[in-house]
Scaffold this motif. Structure first.
Motif, PDB file in Angstrom:
ATOM      1  N   LEU A   1       0.829  -1.205   0.000  1.00 66.01           N
ATOM      2  CA  LEU A   1       0.000   0.000   0.000  1.00 66.01           C
ATOM      3  C   LEU A   1       0.865   1.258   0.000  1.00 66.01           C
ATOM      4  O   LEU A   1       0.577   2.237  -0.713  1.00 66.01           O
ATOM      5  CB  LEU A   1      -0.913  -0.015   1.230  1.00 66.01           C
ATOM      6  CG  LEU A   1      -2.088   0.943   1.253  1.00 66.01           C
ATOM      7  CD1 LEU A   1      -3.054   0.627   0.130  1.00 66.01           C
ATOM      8  CD2 LEU A   1      -2.799   0.843   2.595  1.00 66.01           C
ATOM      9  N   THR A   2       1.944   1.238   0.772  1.00 65.73           N
ATOM     10  CA  THR A   2       2.842   2.392   0.842  1.00 65.73           C
ATOM     11  C   THR A   2       3.508   2.649  -0.498  1.00 65.73           C
ATOM     12  O   THR A   2       3.602   3.799  -0.961  1.00 65.73           O
ATOM     13  CB  THR A   2       3.907   2.163   1.929  1.00 65.73           C
ATOM     14  OG1 THR A   2       3.263   2.052   3.199  1.00 65.73           O
ATOM     15  CG2 THR A   2       4.903   3.310   1.961  1.00 65.73           C
ATOM     16  N   LEU A   3       3.969   1.596  -1.152  1.00 65.97           N
ATOM     17  CA  LEU A   3       4.646   1.765  -2.434  1.00 65.97           C
ATOM     18  C   LEU A   3       3.695   2.228  -3.530  1.00 65.97           C
ATOM     19  O   LEU A   3       4.096   2.915  -4.476  1.00 65.97           O
ATOM     20  CB  LEU A   3       5.324   0.460  -2.833  1.00 65.97           C
ATOM     21  CG  LEU A   3       6.488   0.042  -1.911  1.00 65.97           C
ATOM     22  CD1 LEU A   3       6.944  -1.366  -2.232  1.00 65.97           C
ATOM     23  CD2 LEU A   3       7.654   1.023  -2.040  1.00 65.97           C
ATOM     24  N   LEU A   4       2.429   1.899  -3.423  1.00 67.61           N
ATOM     25  CA  LEU A   4       1.450   2.322  -4.418  1.00 67.61           C
ATOM     26  C   LEU A   4       0.976   3.757  -4.207  1.00 67.61           C
ATOM     27  O   LEU A   4       0.850   4.525  -5.155  1.00 67.61           O
ATOM     28  CB  LEU A   4       0.238   1.383  -4.391  1.00 67.61           C
ATOM     29  CG  LEU A   4       0.421  -0.001  -5.006  1.00 67.61           C
ATOM     30  CD1 LEU A   4      -0.808  -0.856  -4.739  1.00 67.61           C
ATOM     31  CD2 LEU A   4       0.672   0.106  -6.513  1.00 67.61           C
ATOM     32  N   LEU A   5       0.705   4.133  -2.949  1.00 68.11           N
ATOM     33  CA  LEU A   5       0.044   5.408  -2.669  1.00 68.11           C
ATOM     34  C   LEU A   5       0.932   6.441  -1.986  1.00 68.11           C
ATOM     35  O   LEU A   5       0.586   7.620  -1.968  1.00 68.11           O
ATOM     36  CB  LEU A   5      -1.201   5.176  -1.803  1.00 68.11           C
ATOM     37  CG  LEU A   5      -2.340   4.387  -2.457  1.00 68.11           C
ATOM     38  CD1 LEU A   5      -3.479   4.201  -1.460  1.00 68.11           C
ATOM     39  CD2 LEU A   5      -2.846   5.096  -3.699  1.00 68.11           C
TER      40      LEU A   5
ATOM     41  N   LEU B   1       7.885  -2.664   8.881  1.00 67.71           N
ATOM     42  CA  LEU B   1       7.743  -1.716   7.776  1.00 67.71           C
ATOM     43  C   LEU B   1       9.076  -1.047   7.456  1.00 67.71           C
ATOM     44  O   LEU B   1       9.437  -0.875   6.290  1.00 67.71           O
ATOM     45  CB  LEU B   1       6.693  -0.654   8.124  1.00 67.71           C
ATOM     46  CG  LEU B   1       5.232  -1.052   7.935  1.00 67.71           C
ATOM     47  CD1 LEU B   1       4.318   0.078   8.403  1.00 67.71           C
ATOM     48  CD2 LEU B   1       4.940  -1.381   6.476  1.00 67.71           C
ATOM     49  N   THR B   2       9.794  -0.672   8.494  1.00 66.36           N
ATOM     50  CA  THR B   2      11.105  -0.040   8.284  1.00 66.36           C
ATOM     51  C   THR B   2      12.055  -0.990   7.566  1.00 66.36           C
ATOM     52  O   THR B   2      12.797  -0.588   6.657  1.00 66.36           O
ATOM     53  CB  THR B   2      11.698   0.384   9.633  1.00 66.36           C
ATOM     54  OG1 THR B   2      10.837   1.364  10.242  1.00 66.36           O
ATOM     55  CG2 THR B   2      13.086   0.993   9.454  1.00 66.36           C
ATOM     56  N   GLU B   3      12.025  -2.268   7.945  1.00 63.40           N
ATOM     57  CA  GLU B   3      12.922  -3.249   7.333  1.00 63.40           C
ATOM     58  C   GLU B   3      12.519  -3.566   5.894  1.00 63.40           C
ATOM     59  O   GLU B   3      13.378  -3.786   5.028  1.00 63.40           O
ATOM     60  CB  GLU B   3      12.916  -4.533   8.170  1.00 63.40           C
ATOM     61  CG  GLU B   3      13.558  -4.361   9.544  1.00 63.40           C
ATOM     62  CD  GLU B   3      13.349  -5.563  10.441  1.00 63.40           C
ATOM     63  OE1 GLU B   3      12.555  -6.459  10.056  1.00 63.40           O
ATOM     64  OE2 GLU B   3      13.956  -5.610  11.525  1.00 63.40           O
ATOM     65  N   GLN B   4      11.216  -3.595   5.616  1.00 63.84           N
ATOM     66  CA  GLN B   4      10.765  -3.980   4.283  1.00 63.84           C
ATOM     67  C   GLN B   4      10.873  -2.830   3.276  1.00 63.84           C
ATOM     68  O   GLN B   4      11.092  -3.066   2.088  1.00 63.84           O
ATOM     69  CB  GLN B   4       9.329  -4.500   4.361  1.00 63.84           C
ATOM     70  CG  GLN B   4       9.228  -5.858   5.042  1.00 63.84           C
ATOM     71  CD  GLN B   4       7.801  -6.329   5.239  1.00 63.84           C
ATOM     72  OE1 GLN B   4       7.336  -6.461   6.356  1.00 63.84           O
ATOM     73  NE2 GLN B   4       7.087  -6.585   4.154  1.00 63.84           N
ATOM     74  N   LEU B   5      10.708  -1.611   3.737  1.00 61.89           N
ATOM     75  CA  LEU B   5      10.827  -0.445   2.852  1.00 61.89           C
ATOM     76  C   LEU B   5      12.279   0.023   2.884  1.00 61.89           C
ATOM     77  O   LEU B   5      12.611   1.054   3.468  1.00 61.89           O
ATOM     78  CB  LEU B   5       9.862   0.657   3.305  1.00 61.89           C
ATOM     79  CG  LEU B   5       8.374   0.306   3.144  1.00 61.89           C
ATOM     80  CD1 LEU B   5       7.508   1.254   3.958  1.00 61.89           C
ATOM     81  CD2 LEU B   5       7.976   0.351   1.669  1.00 61.89           C
ATOM     82  N   THR B   6      13.128  -0.741   2.242  1.00 61.12           N
ATOM     83  CA  THR B   6      14.567  -0.564   2.424  1.00 61.12           C
ATOM     84  C   THR B   6      15.099   0.744   1.852  1.00 61.12           C
ATOM     85  O   THR B   6      16.052   1.319   2.396  1.00 61.12           O
ATOM     86  CB  THR B   6      15.323  -1.726   1.751  1.00 61.12           C
ATOM     87  OG1 THR B   6      14.931  -1.781   0.367  1.00 61.12           O
ATOM     88  CG2 THR B   6      14.990  -3.040   2.420  1.00 61.12           C
TER      89      THR B   6
END
Length: 324
Positions: free
Chosen positions: A230-234, A260-265
């Protein structure tokens, strides 16, 4: 204004004045099919009678529901829990009450209320995600709600997050809400242990129950995966979480923020907040829809029914001061 939030089992309603005072909050059973429409109509008439008894002029009503909702036409295309398909809700309620009625989607209306009065106040780009028995999302970007071509935008709970995962009641496999919802956590714990439990009971067993730990880790993995997508899309500035699932507190928020911090590198993760309006968000959003339909600018604050308020009088009546 009259405001009603339609749930699968109950209706939550109140009288909301143009100044933002919430009066006579109450609930009623919902029902299904045509009986649900009749229940909403009766509830609106009851609220209207209460408003007039307090000297409040009723200008209109706002009603928000789950399902696929066409706000422009006032129709509900499909709402499974209510057993509705192609229901001209706005016209039916207006005919039954004699009032102008604004209709809308419950979660999108809740997102609007959070933006005006709650955890996303003043923020143009955010998502509100109420997590209860299921999962949905209100998507707001550049200050506007995302509705979609069929009125079904925001079905976050049905994003597949586990390849060939467990079957969802919707027919898909691996849906987020199979793992990361109150119903999903309770069902998966019971399947592992044979012990019927509520989601809050599973959370209470974390740290000393292996099955609870495993089910909760699966829930966190599913939810963080969905929020990453969702973050990467919007690209929201803030993610607001609501619903009964958030009662888990730090057991939810701390590991979720870390994931979230780890996945959104390569980019910062959005701030994750809890809803400030809680279960009143949908009803508050319904009031806003009714005000806007009547050309009334919503007030900067909505005050609860425990607040001392001066209520606007109906035409020809003296002002009524009441403690509500």
């Amino acid at each position: 204004m009259l405001a009603v939030d339609v749930g699968g089992s109950s209706l939550k309603g109140a009288v909301v004045t143009a100044a933002g005072h919430t009066l006579a909050p109450s609930t009623r059973p919902t029902g299904t099919g045509a009986a649900a429409v009749e229940a909403i109509t009766r509830f609106l008439l009851e609220l209207a009678d209460q408003a007039r008894a307090m000297g409040v002029r009723v200008a209109g009503a706002g009603v928000v529901t789950p399902g696929t909702v066409d706000e422009g036409a006032g129709n509900v295309g499909y709402a499974s829990n209510l057993e509705w398909r192609d229901v001209p809700l706005r016209d039916l309620l207006s005919a039954g009450t004699g009032l102008p009625v604004a209709t809308g989607h419950d979660v999108r209306a809740a997102g609007l209320a959070e933006q005006l009065f709650g955890a996303a106040r003043g923020i143009d780009d955010f998502v509100l995600i109420p997590i209860g028995t299921g999962v949905a999302a209100a998507l707001r970007t550049s200050g506007h709600g995302v509705v979609g071509a069929t009125g079904a935008a925001g079905e976050l709970g049905h994003i597949p997050v586990v390849l060939d995962g467990e079957r969802c009641p919707c027919g898909q496999r691996g849906c987020l809400e199979v793992y990361a919802s109150g119903g999903g956590v309770a069902r998966r714990y019971a399947a592992r242990t044979g012990v019927p439990s509520r989601a809050q009971d599973v959370v209470a067993r974390l740290g000393h129950d292996t099955a609870a730990d495993e089910v909760w880790q699966d829930a966190l993995a599913a939810l963080s995966s969905g929020l990453t997508t969702l973050t990467l899309l919007l690209d929201p500035q803030v993610i607001v979480l609501g619903g009964g699932f958030t009662a888990a507190g730090d057991a939810l928020l701390v590991p979720l923020r870390q994931r979230l911090t780890e996945q959104l590198t390569w980019r910062p993760s959005p701030e994750v907040r809890l809803s400030q309006l809680g279960t009143d968000a949908g009803r508050s959003g319904a009031a806003v829809l009714a005000m806007r339909q009547q050309g009334i600018t919503p007030p900067p604050e909505l005050q609860s029914a425990t607040t001392s308020a001066v209520v606007e009088p109906a035409s020809g009546r003296p002002a009524l001061r009441t403690h509500v």
